[in-house]
Scaffold this active site. Structure first.
Site, PDB file in Angstrom:
ATOM      1  N   THR A 196       0.845  -1.093  -0.059  1.00  0.00           N
ATOM      2  CA  THR A 196       0.081   0.005  -0.063  1.00  0.00           C
ATOM      3  C   THR A 196       0.965   1.218   0.065  1.00  0.00           C
ATOM      4  O   THR A 196       0.239   2.301  -0.222  1.00  0.00           O
ATOM      5  CB  THR A 196      -1.208  -0.016   1.017  1.00  0.00           C
ATOM      6  OG1 THR A 196      -0.208   0.059   2.426  1.00  0.00           O
ATOM      7  CG2 THR A 196      -1.905  -1.062   1.204  1.00  0.00           C
ATOM      8  N   ASP A 241       9.543  -7.687   2.684  1.00  0.00           N
ATOM      9  CA  ASP A 241       8.048  -8.203   3.261  1.00  0.00           C
ATOM     10  C   ASP A 241       8.404  -8.845   4.506  1.00  0.00           C
ATOM     11  O   ASP A 241       9.066  -9.927   4.696  1.00  0.00           O
ATOM     12  CB  ASP A 241       7.250  -8.978   2.327  1.00  0.00           C
ATOM     13  CG  ASP A 241       5.894  -9.348   2.634  1.00  0.00           C
ATOM     14  OD1 ASP A 241       5.789  -9.530   3.729  1.00  0.00           O
ATOM     15  OD2 ASP A 241       5.084  -9.412   1.530  1.00  0.00           O
ATOM     16  N   SER A 270      -8.112   2.188  16.674  1.00  0.00           N
ATOM     17  CA  SER A 270      -9.151   2.346  17.489  1.00  0.00           C
ATOM     18  C   SER A 270     -10.174   1.364  17.077  1.00  0.00           C
ATOM     19  O   SER A 270     -11.412   1.636  17.929  1.00  0.00           O
ATOM     20  CB  SER A 270      -9.776   3.685  17.379  1.00  0.00           C
ATOM     21  OG  SER A 270     -10.129   3.744  15.821  1.00  0.00           O
ATOM     22  N   TYR A 305      -9.979  -6.953  10.373  1.00  0.00           N
ATOM     23  CA  TYR A 305      -8.863  -6.089  10.565  1.00  0.00           C
ATOM     24  C   TYR A 305      -8.751  -5.598  12.052  1.00  0.00           C
ATOM     25  O   TYR A 305      -7.778  -5.613  12.677  1.00  0.00           O
ATOM     26  CB  TYR A 305      -9.307  -4.467   9.700  1.00  0.00           C
ATOM     27  CG  TYR A 305      -8.224  -3.406  10.161  1.00  0.00           C
ATOM     28  CD1 TYR A 305      -7.147  -3.464   9.687  1.00  0.00           C
ATOM     29  CD2 TYR A 305      -8.951  -2.135  10.776  1.00  0.00           C
ATOM     30  CE1 TYR A 305      -6.183  -2.356   9.991  1.00  0.00           C
ATOM     31  CE2 TYR A 305      -8.217  -1.290  11.133  1.00  0.00           C
ATOM     32  CZ  TYR A 305      -6.700  -1.126  10.800  1.00  0.00           C
ATOM     33  OH  TYR A 305      -6.010  -0.042  11.034  1.00  0.00           O
ATOM     34  N   VAL A 354     -11.351   8.291   4.584  1.00  0.00           N
ATOM     35  CA  VAL A 354     -12.543   9.125   4.058  1.00  0.00           C
ATOM     36  C   VAL A 354     -12.010  10.432   3.754  1.00  0.00           C
ATOM     37  O   VAL A 354     -12.564  11.020   2.806  1.00  0.00           O
ATOM     38  CB  VAL A 354     -13.790   9.064   5.038  1.00  0.00           C
ATOM     39  CG1 VAL A 354     -13.408   9.747   6.337  1.00  0.00           C
ATOM     40  CG2 VAL A 354     -15.025   9.529   4.371  1.00  0.00           C
ATOM     41  N   ARG A 414     -16.116  10.297  14.107  1.00  0.00           N
ATOM     42  CA  ARG A 414     -14.848   9.800  14.056  1.00  0.00           C
ATOM     43  C   ARG A 414     -13.940  11.009  14.890  1.00  0.00           C
ATOM     44  O   ARG A 414     -14.301  11.873  14.647  1.00  0.00           O
ATOM     45  CB  ARG A 414     -14.215   9.593  12.644  1.00  0.00           C
ATOM     46  CG  ARG A 414     -14.720   8.284  11.914  1.00  0.00           C
ATOM     47  CD  ARG A 414     -14.409   7.140  12.449  1.00  0.00           C
ATOM     48  NE  ARG A 414     -15.101   5.886  11.770  1.00  0.00           N
ATOM     49  CZ  ARG A 414     -16.094   5.340  11.951  1.00  0.00           C
ATOM     50  NH1 ARG A 414     -16.701   6.077  12.850  1.00  0.00           N
ATOM     51  NH2 ARG A 414     -16.453   4.285  11.353  1.00  0.00           N
ATOM     52  N   ARG A 416     -21.444   0.526   5.344  1.00  0.00           N
ATOM     53  CA  ARG A 416     -20.311  -0.258   5.191  1.00  0.00           C
ATOM     54  C   ARG A 416     -20.361  -1.363   6.102  1.00  0.00           C
ATOM     55  O   ARG A 416     -20.502  -1.256   7.227  1.00  0.00           O
ATOM     56  CB  ARG A 416     -19.005   0.348   5.107  1.00  0.00           C
ATOM     57  CG  ARG A 416     -18.025   0.141   4.115  1.00  0.00           C
ATOM     58  CD  ARG A 416     -16.816   1.062   4.003  1.00  0.00           C
ATOM     59  NE  ARG A 416     -16.319   1.063   5.349  1.00  0.00           N
ATOM     60  CZ  ARG A 416     -15.093   1.973   5.450  1.00  0.00           C
ATOM     61  NH1 ARG A 416     -14.751   2.547   4.538  1.00  0.00           N
ATOM     62  NH2 ARG A 416     -14.592   1.976   6.489  1.00  0.00           N
ATOM     63  N   ASP A 464     -18.415  -1.604   9.705  1.00  0.00           N
ATOM     64  CA  ASP A 464     -18.161  -0.342  10.181  1.00  0.00           C
ATOM     65  C   ASP A 464     -18.534   0.034  11.590  1.00  0.00           C
ATOM     66  O   ASP A 464     -19.385  -0.709  12.185  1.00  0.00           O
ATOM     67  CB  ASP A 464     -19.180   0.643   9.222  1.00  0.00           C
ATOM     68  CG  ASP A 464     -18.578   1.741   8.630  1.00  0.00           C
ATOM     69  OD1 ASP A 464     -17.260   1.859   8.687  1.00  0.00           O
ATOM     70  OD2 ASP A 464     -19.077   2.959   8.509  1.00  0.00           O
TER      71      ASP A 464
HETATM   72  C1  UD2 Z   1     -10.670   2.363  10.870  1.00  0.00           C
HETATM   73  C2  UD2 Z   1     -10.087   2.693  12.354  1.00  0.00           C
HETATM   74  C3  UD2 Z   1      -9.037   3.600  12.031  1.00  0.00           C
HETATM   75  C4  UD2 Z   1      -8.018   3.154  11.404  1.00  0.00           C
HETATM   76  C5  UD2 Z   1      -8.462   2.725   9.940  1.00  0.00           C
HETATM   77  C6  UD2 Z   1      -7.421   2.064   8.934  1.00  0.00           C
HETATM   78  C7  UD2 Z   1     -12.231   2.818  13.447  1.00  0.00           C
HETATM   79  C8  UD2 Z   1     -13.437   3.704  14.114  1.00  0.00           C
HETATM   80  N1  UD2 Z   1     -11.185   3.368  12.937  1.00  0.00           N
HETATM   81  O1  UD2 Z   1     -11.052   3.559  10.063  1.00  0.00           O
HETATM   82  O2  UD2 Z   1      -8.517   3.915  13.515  1.00  0.00           O
HETATM   83  O3  UD2 Z   1      -7.282   2.084  11.983  1.00  0.00           O
HETATM   84  O4  UD2 Z   1      -9.591   1.674   9.933  1.00  0.00           O
HETATM   85  O5  UD2 Z   1      -8.004   1.899   7.659  1.00  0.00           O
HETATM   86  O6  UD2 Z   1     -12.558   1.774  13.491  1.00  0.00           O
HETATM   87  N2  UD2 Z   1     -16.647   6.535   4.337  1.00  0.00           N
HETATM   88  C9  UD2 Z   1     -17.710   7.003   3.843  1.00  0.00           C
HETATM   89  N3  UD2 Z   1     -17.298   7.399   2.321  1.00  0.00           N
HETATM   90  C10 UD2 Z   1     -16.115   7.074   1.817  1.00  0.00           C
HETATM   91  C11 UD2 Z   1     -15.273   6.401   2.708  1.00  0.00           C
HETATM   92  C12 UD2 Z   1     -15.472   6.182   3.837  1.00  0.00           C
HETATM   93  O7  UD2 Z   1     -18.728   7.290   4.097  1.00  0.00           O
HETATM   94  O8  UD2 Z   1     -16.010   7.294   0.831  1.00  0.00           O
HETATM   95  C13 UD2 Z   1     -17.372   6.369   6.026  1.00  0.00           C
HETATM   96  C14 UD2 Z   1     -17.013   4.810   6.167  1.00  0.00           C
HETATM   97  O9  UD2 Z   1     -18.121   3.833   5.868  1.00  0.00           O
HETATM   98  C15 UD2 Z   1     -16.774   5.236   7.723  1.00  0.00           C
HETATM   99  C16 UD2 Z   1     -16.000   6.460   7.986  1.00  0.00           C
HETATM  100  O10 UD2 Z   1     -16.450   7.141   6.500  1.00  0.00           O
HETATM  101  O11 UD2 Z   1     -17.938   5.020   8.642  1.00  0.00           O
HETATM  102  C17 UD2 Z   1     -14.374   6.572   8.017  1.00  0.00           C
HETATM  103  O12 UD2 Z   1     -14.106   5.322   6.958  1.00  0.00           O
HETATM  104  P1  UD2 Z   1     -12.444   5.334   6.775  1.00  0.00           P
HETATM  105  O13 UD2 Z   1     -12.466   4.114   5.836  1.00  0.00           O
HETATM  106  O14 UD2 Z   1     -11.956   6.291   6.405  1.00  0.00           O
HETATM  107  O15 UD2 Z   1     -11.831   4.666   8.383  1.00  0.00           O
HETATM  108  P2  UD2 Z   1     -12.407   3.678   9.375  1.00  0.00           P
HETATM  109  O16 UD2 Z   1     -13.406   4.250  10.389  1.00  0.00           O
HETATM  110  O17 UD2 Z   1     -12.837   2.234   9.028  1.00  0.00           O
END
Ligand code: UD2
Length: 322
Positions: A36, A55, A120, A143, A187, A211, A272, A275
């Site tokens: 990545t 790796d 988190s 994850y 996001v 968040r 998602r 989530d």
């Molecule tokens: C998780 C962890 C974070 C980190 C990350 C690594 C939590 C709370 N946080 O982040 O600490 O480890 O994983 O990837 O578990 N979303 C949209 N539209 C988009 C993209 C995302 O609405 O185009 C939403 C998504 O569904 C989520 C939020 O935005 O509710 C944040 O998503 P993310 O992928 O930025 O991060 P998250 O919370 O999975």
């Protein structure tokens, strides 16, 4: 001069840590398999670091990486909730198996301390807010499970072998050099770059999920502090790295509209799988034992990040943002 190993050095967080370590006058060795990470993230410091394309699933490479190292920042990962839902085996190998290899190698090399990029996500959807480290974790996605299992391994390696380890639970990190180009990207990176290009972003779910978005400089500082804090207070333990303030995605979109000049609306899509709904940190343990304070707040972090995408992103990756 101390020697730091940074795994995932070509990633957004790893490459930011590398710059900070060099700036304090210490030496950097870095490994990355470019799964990545991006070569462009380290291009400008490439001649000042000992970089090895490797790796960590290759135990021999992990051992060579740890040889004569003082401190390790372990950032290498496949950091995505949805990607882990699609491929839990890949997530387990990259996030957990690789970490166990690194721990073995670090123990053998007698490194002084290993600091780990925990998540988190470990808190899952437990209803209590803010999330504090003494809470029972309830991970949802593969994850989150892998990241939490790594924390347990770190504690185990401290308690069984005396290897000083510290897990930093990152809360949604953002900032310059975060890759916006994959559907698995964070996001904010996706929203900012789309909105600058006048493309419509999509909120998954109702946008009420919150968040604790944390700017990269705060994370870099937490890592440096984690190396310095007394072992009696931090070794084998877990600490939140965040700002202690949550914002929901609807509000985030409105703030970004003002900062990017985007005049369109957002689209809503299905929630998602895997989530977490709400995520806000209690950072009192980190403040007390690491002396950590979030110095850059959400708005300032966003302004700096938007500026970076406008001025640097195109040059690095040839994708101009209007
Ligand atoms: C998780 C962890 C974070 C980190 C990350 C690594 C939590 C709370 N946080 O982040 O600490 O480890 O994983 O990837 O578990 N979303 C949209 N539209 C988009 C993209 C995302 O609405 O185009 C939403 C998504 O569904 C989520 C939020 O935005 O509710 C944040 O998503 P993310 O992928 O930025 O991060 P998250 O919370 O999975």
């Amino acid at each position: 001069m101390a020697v730091y190993l940074i795994t995932g050095i070509a990633g957004f967080i790893g490459s930011s840590l590398a710059r900070a370590v060099l700036a304090q006058g210490d030496a950097v060795r870095g490994v990355d398999n470019f799964s990545t990470g991006k070569p462009g993230n380290i291009a400008e410091i490439r001649d000042r670091i000992d970089f090895r394309e490797a790796d960590l699933l290759d135990l021999k490479a992990a051992r060579e990486a740890c040889h004569e190292i003082d401190y390790v920042f372990h950032e290498a990962a496949i950091p995505s909730v949805p990607r882990s839902v699609l491929d839990p085996l890949e997530s387990n190998q990259a996030n957990l198996d690789a970490t166990v290899h690194l721990l073995l190698a670090a123990r053998e090399a007698k490194v002084k301390r290993l600091v780990f990029a925990a998540s988190s996500a470990a808190y899952g959807d437990s209803p209590t807010l803010p999330k504090h480290e003494a809470m029972q974790p309830t991970p949802i996605s593969p994850y989150a499970v892998a990241k939490l299992a790594c924390e347990y391994y770190l504690t185990s390696f401290y308690r069984c072998y005396g290897l000083e380890t510290v897990s930093l639970r990152y809360f949604n990190i953002f900032g310059p050099r975060q890759d916006p180009s994959s559907p698995y990207s964070g996001v904010l990176a996706q929203f900012i770059t789309k909105m600058l290009k006048r493309e419509q972003p999509t909120i998954f779910g109702d946008g009420k999920q919150s968040r604790d978005f944390t700017y990269i400089d705060n994370v870099v500082e937490a890592n440096l502090l984690a190396c310095k804090a007394p072992a009696t207070e931090v070794a084998g333990r877990v600490f939140n790295v965040a700002t202690a303030r949550g914002v929901d995605l609807n509000e985030t979109f409105q703030v970004l509209k003002k900062l990017t000049g985007y005049t369109g609306e957002v689209k809503y899509g299905p929630e998602r799988t895997g989530d977490v709904k709400h995520s806000v940190a209690d950072i009192s343990r980190t403040e007390k034992y690491l002396g950590y304070k979030p110095r850059v707040n959400f708005e300032e972090g966003l302004a700096r990040t938007i500026e970076w995408y406008k001025t640097e992103w195109a040059g690095l990756y040839g994708q101009p943002l209007s």
